[in-house]
Each structure stands twice: as C-alpha cells, then as structure tokens.
Design a protein around this motif. Sequence first.
Motif, short mmCIF file in Angstrom:
data_model
loop_
_atom_site.label_atom_id
_atom_site.label_comp_id
_atom_site.label_asym_id
_atom_site.label_seq_id
_atom_site.Cartn_x
_atom_site.Cartn_y
_atom_site.Cartn_z
N LEU A 1 0.83 -1.21 0.00
CA LEU A 1 0.00 0.00 0.00
C LEU A 1 0.86 1.26 0.00
O LEU A 1 0.56 2.23 -0.70
CB LEU A 1 -0.95 0.00 1.20
N ASN B 1 0.86 3.99 -3.08
CA ASN B 1 0.42 5.34 -2.83
C ASN B 1 1.57 6.34 -2.70
O ASN B 1 1.36 7.48 -2.28
CB ASN B 1 -0.40 5.37 -1.53
N ARG B 2 2.78 5.96 -3.07
CA ARG B 2 3.91 6.85 -2.84
C ARG B 2 3.86 8.10 -3.71
O ARG B 2 4.30 9.16 -3.28
CB ARG B 2 5.23 6.12 -3.05
N LYS C 1 1.19 9.72 -4.51
CA LYS C 1 0.18 10.57 -3.90
C LYS C 1 0.74 11.25 -2.65
O LYS C 1 0.41 12.39 -2.35
CB LYS C 1 -1.06 9.77 -3.52
N ARG C 2 1.61 10.56 -1.91
CA ARG C 2 2.16 11.10 -0.66
C ARG C 2 3.20 12.18 -0.90
O ARG C 2 3.31 13.13 -0.13
CB ARG C 2 2.77 9.98 0.18
#
Length: 64
Positions: A53, A57-58, A60-61
């Motif tokens: 996860l 999602n990296r 987006k972070r």
Amino acid sequence: MSAPTPPPAPSSESTESPSAPEAQENAKTAESRRKKTLGVAMGIGSAAIVAALLYANRSKRSGK
C-alpha cells in the motif's frame, strides 16, 4: 570363521507408544507451535500488505 551375531532386539521402551501425560504434552507443544507459526505468518503478511500500500500510494504522498 563364526557367523556374525545378530543385532540386539529393540527394547520394549522404544516400541511402546507414549503414555497419556506424554501424549498430552506433545499435543500441547504441537498446538503451541502451530499458534506461534500462525502469528508469525499473519505478521509477515500484514507487513507485506502495508508495504504494498505504501508503494502504491507513494506518488500521492510525495505530491508528484
């Protein structure tokens, strides 16, 4: 020349099945080992899911 001597007969202790207390102790040990293995497997699986996860999602972070 003399004939070779046969090996000694196995003792009755080694061919006997374990007594009731020993069998219960073996069952408890096996159950404990199973629970520990399950816990370790769940921990590794959970860590793998979290890592997947975070990797997914990296972008987006980091604001890219």
